[in-house]
Write an enzyme that holds these catalytic residues in place. Structure first.
Site, PDB file in Angstrom:
ATOM      1  N   ALA A 133       0.839  -1.195   0.000  1.00  0.00           N
ATOM      2  CA  ALA A 133       0.000   0.000   0.000  1.00  0.00           C
ATOM      3  C   ALA A 133       0.874   1.244   0.000  1.00  0.00           C
ATOM      4  O   ALA A 133       1.872   1.311   0.727  1.00  0.00           O
ATOM      5  CB  ALA A 133      -0.922  -0.003   1.221  1.00  0.00           C
ATOM      6  N   ASP A 151       0.030   4.399   0.932  1.00  0.00           N
ATOM      7  CA  ASP A 151      -0.264   5.376   1.989  1.00  0.00           C
ATOM      8  C   ASP A 151      -0.030   4.780   3.377  1.00  0.00           C
ATOM      9  O   ASP A 151      -0.943   4.670   4.200  1.00  0.00           O
ATOM     10  CB  ASP A 151      -1.683   5.918   1.857  1.00  0.00           C
ATOM     11  CG  ASP A 151      -2.749   4.834   1.712  1.00  0.00           C
ATOM     12  OD1 ASP A 151      -2.371   3.667   1.435  1.00  0.00           O
ATOM     13  OD2 ASP A 151      -3.937   5.143   1.886  1.00  0.00           O
ATOM     14  N   ASP A 197       4.373  -1.201   5.053  1.00  0.00           N
ATOM     15  CA  ASP A 197       3.101  -1.935   4.983  1.00  0.00           C
ATOM     16  C   ASP A 197       3.233  -3.266   5.719  1.00  0.00           C
ATOM     17  O   ASP A 197       2.391  -3.620   6.547  1.00  0.00           O
ATOM     18  CB  ASP A 197       2.738  -2.158   3.517  1.00  0.00           C
ATOM     19  CG  ASP A 197       1.355  -2.782   3.330  1.00  0.00           C
ATOM     20  OD1 ASP A 197       0.714  -3.123   4.343  1.00  0.00           O
ATOM     21  OD2 ASP A 197       0.912  -2.924   2.179  1.00  0.00           O
ATOM     22  N   ASP A 225       0.450 -10.535   5.554  1.00  0.00           N
ATOM     23  CA  ASP A 225       0.014  -9.132   5.574  1.00  0.00           C
ATOM     24  C   ASP A 225      -1.286  -8.973   4.792  1.00  0.00           C
ATOM     25  O   ASP A 225      -1.352  -9.266   3.595  1.00  0.00           O
ATOM     26  CB  ASP A 225       1.097  -8.245   4.967  1.00  0.00           C
ATOM     27  CG  ASP A 225       0.750  -6.783   5.042  1.00  0.00           C
ATOM     28  OD1 ASP A 225       0.799  -6.217   6.148  1.00  0.00           O
ATOM     29  OD2 ASP A 225       0.405  -6.201   3.986  1.00  0.00           O
ATOM     30  N   ASP A 239      -4.173  -7.613   2.600  1.00  0.00           N
ATOM     31  CA  ASP A 239      -4.263  -6.659   1.499  1.00  0.00           C
ATOM     32  C   ASP A 239      -5.586  -5.902   1.614  1.00  0.00           C
ATOM     33  O   ASP A 239      -6.599  -6.298   1.029  1.00  0.00           O
ATOM     34  CB  ASP A 239      -4.183  -7.401   0.161  1.00  0.00           C
ATOM     35  CG  ASP A 239      -4.180  -6.455  -1.031  1.00  0.00           C
ATOM     36  OD1 ASP A 239      -4.207  -5.225  -0.816  1.00  0.00           O
ATOM     37  OD2 ASP A 239      -4.164  -6.940  -2.177  1.00  0.00           O
ATOM     38  N   ASP A 297      -4.960  -0.937  16.147  1.00  0.00           N
ATOM     39  CA  ASP A 297      -3.562  -1.341  16.295  1.00  0.00           C
ATOM     40  C   ASP A 297      -2.770  -1.081  15.013  1.00  0.00           C
ATOM     41  O   ASP A 297      -3.267  -1.284  13.905  1.00  0.00           O
ATOM     42  CB  ASP A 297      -3.513  -2.833  16.635  1.00  0.00           C
ATOM     43  CG  ASP A 297      -2.106  -3.342  16.854  1.00  0.00           C
ATOM     44  OD1 ASP A 297      -1.477  -2.921  17.839  1.00  0.00           O
ATOM     45  OD2 ASP A 297      -1.633  -4.149  16.031  1.00  0.00           O
ATOM     46  N   GLU A 341      -3.050   3.659  17.039  1.00  0.00           N
ATOM     47  CA  GLU A 341      -1.677   3.555  17.517  1.00  0.00           C
ATOM     48  C   GLU A 341      -0.744   3.745  16.333  1.00  0.00           C
ATOM     49  O   GLU A 341      -0.548   2.841  15.526  1.00  0.00           O
ATOM     50  CB  GLU A 341      -1.421   2.187  18.161  1.00  0.00           C
ATOM     51  CG  GLU A 341       0.009   1.998  18.632  1.00  0.00           C
ATOM     52  CD  GLU A 341       0.617   0.646  18.267  1.00  0.00           C
ATOM     53  OE1 GLU A 341       1.665   0.298  18.824  1.00  0.00           O
ATOM     54  OE2 GLU A 341       0.052  -0.046  17.397  1.00  0.00           O
TER      55      GLU A 341
END
Length: 500
Positions: free
Chosen positions: A182, A184, A193, A199, A201, A230, A260
């Site tokens: 990603a 951003d 990311d 991870d 998507d 989180d 966070e």
């Protein structure tokens, strides 16, 4: 009433399944201390089953209901106990916030054969080889739950990257074929990311749809008032912007959220708030590190800089202030434990000042027995002072590197309110501070710090003192009418809580 968030757990709690019961039984006591919101740990099944703290996410729909990963209950208890704890908290007037971990999954039920590309873990923009065959843990079928609540099956199309390939043990980060990180997210390591496990998507349309659906289900199922989010620096800012907007639109509720974003860089926090269109608050990590530095500097820290480049100074309405949490406690990867001698000073800053939404850590309120760490003895008093005294305009005296102070002038709608606070990280000292002409002739008594009472002069000033390495807090000596007012307020609050 001044708000206080309480983090209701710490990392090293015994995995005995009793937390939800303890939370339910403690709700009234916490409400009497002035707690207005409870941050609960992740309630769903982790890859370590009944021993998982909750951040190794396996199944978001299993709240301690299904026999998966070796247990029915989670580390904290069963789904019935969780729902009962949430109901009790809400009945006594405490907002409930669930910890939400959407970045990654662990403990897949099967591997899948896919093409992957090795990535440099220290620079995720750099590939370390050509695409290769991979055998990766990305298939989640949830055999213990089946299709209850959701028939969605997680497979390799739902993830961007993994840290393990059975056919290439020499590399430790792999991008799945057809996927990209990603854009951003935080720029650490080029692109942050990826954090751990498989991870998620969140840019994939079918994944977004499932997570949006889960969010609505979770709020309906639990009755939570909002979320602690989180690891937001690792997740597309656009996703959380849209996720929260969808939840609020579909439920018609406020859905409070605090994220966070673990960074000492104020500009990174401000940039993220802009990216998510200020749809959430953030924890003030820079302020925590100021506390950490002050407590470990042997008096060399300049207390005038406590609020330098902090979120509470730049965007106070978006700042959740804290001293420590489960990640900063001893033994954790982000360990940055504020030393015990400075704890009362740090808590006086977040609890007694006007700006920021303070979060109290379980390990400070109740101790961390597994690490031999006791509770901060001054903390209950400071929480009471926030409830009854910390009102009115604030006046700062951050004019000395080692002795700083502030006052709250009080509010006529809260009889007996107002206070003066002094903090030092070295030798003791005194400071002449103005509490306001309305207190002329009033005696301020020291309720924390063991100092002598101070008589306020005709101009509204008093000379307050503090002992070396401590903080001192003074409040107006209570008259009989004020005592009766507070007794009545406490009695009404107690009677209300007794009803539940």
């Amino acid at each position: 009433m001044n708000g206080i968030m309480l983090q209701t757990f710490e990392w090293d709690m015994p995995a005995d399944g009793t937390l939800w019961k303890n939370v339910r039984n403690s709700a009234r006591k916490w409400a009497m201390l002035g707690v207005t919101a409870a941050w609960l740990p992740p309630a769903y099944k982790g890859s370590a089953g009944g021993c998982d703290v909750g951040y190794g996410v396996y199944d978001l729909y299993d709240l301690g209901e299904f026999d998966q990963k070796g247990s029915v209950r989670t580390k904290y208890g069963t789904v019935r106990e969780y729902l009962a704890a949430v109901r009790r908290l809400r009945l006594v007037g405490i907002q409930t916030l669930g910890d939400v971990v959407l970045n990654h999954r662990l403990g897949a039920d099967a591997t899948e054969d896919v093409r992957v590309t090795p990535v440099n873990p220290d620079n995720r923009l750099e590939m370390q080889g050509e695409p290769e065959d991979g055998s990766v843990y990305t298939r989640f079928t949830f055999p213990g739950r089946g299709k209850r609540y959701s028939a969605f099956t997680w497979d390799h199309t739902c993830f961007t990257s993994v840290d393990w390939n059975g056919r290439d043990p020499d590399h430790h980060l792999f991008l799945l074929e057809g996927k990209g990180f990603a854009p951003d997210v935080d720029r650490e390591h080029g692109n942050f990311d990826y954090l751990m496990g498989a991870d998620v998507d969140v840019q994939a349309p079918h994944v977004r749809e499932e997570l949006f659906r889960w969010g609505q289900w979770y709020l309906r199922r639990t009755g939570l008032d909002g979320f602690r989010l989180d690891a937001v620096k690792h997740i597309s800012a656009g996703f959380y912007r849209d996720f929260l907007a969808d939840l609020r639109a579909k439920t018609g509720r406020e859905v409070y959220a605090v994220g966070e974003y673990w960074s000492q860089d104020l500009q990174a926090l401000l940039s993220y708030l802009s990216q998510v269109q200020e749809s959430m608050n953030l924890f003030d990590t820079p302020l925590h590190f100021h506390f950490y530095s002050a407590s470990h500097s042997s008096g060399a820290y300049d207390l005038r800089d406590l609020f330098s480049n902090t979120l509470v100074s730049a965007r106070p309405t978006k700042a959740v202030t804290f001293v420590d949490n489960h990640d900063t406690q001893p033994g954790q990867s982000l360990e940055s434990w504020v030393d015990g001698w400075f704890k009362a000073s740090a808590y006086s800053i977040i609890l007694l000042r006007e700006q920021g939404y303070p979060c109290v850590f379980w390990g400070d309120l109740h101790g961390i027995p597994e690490k031999g760490i006791g509770a901060v003895s001054e903390l209950p008093l400071l929480m009471h002072l926030r409830l009854y005294a910390a009102y009115g305009p604030e006046r700062d005296y951050f004019d000395d590197p080692n002795v700083v102070g502030f006052v709250r002038e009080g509010d006529s709608s809260v009889p007996g309110s107002g206070l003066a606070c002094l903090i030092t990280d070295e030798k003791g000292g005194t400071k002449r501070m103005e509490v306001g002409r309305r207190f002329a002739g009033t005696t301020f008594v020291c309720v924390l710090g063991g100092e002598k009472p101070v008589r306020i002069d005709a101009d509204g000033f008093g000379t307050f003192s503090v002992k070396g390495g401590r903080c001192s807090v003074y409040v107006p000596r209570l008259t009989l009418p004020v005592l009766l007012y507070r007794l009545r307020a406490q009695l009404l609050r107690f009677l209300h809580l007794r009803l539940f």
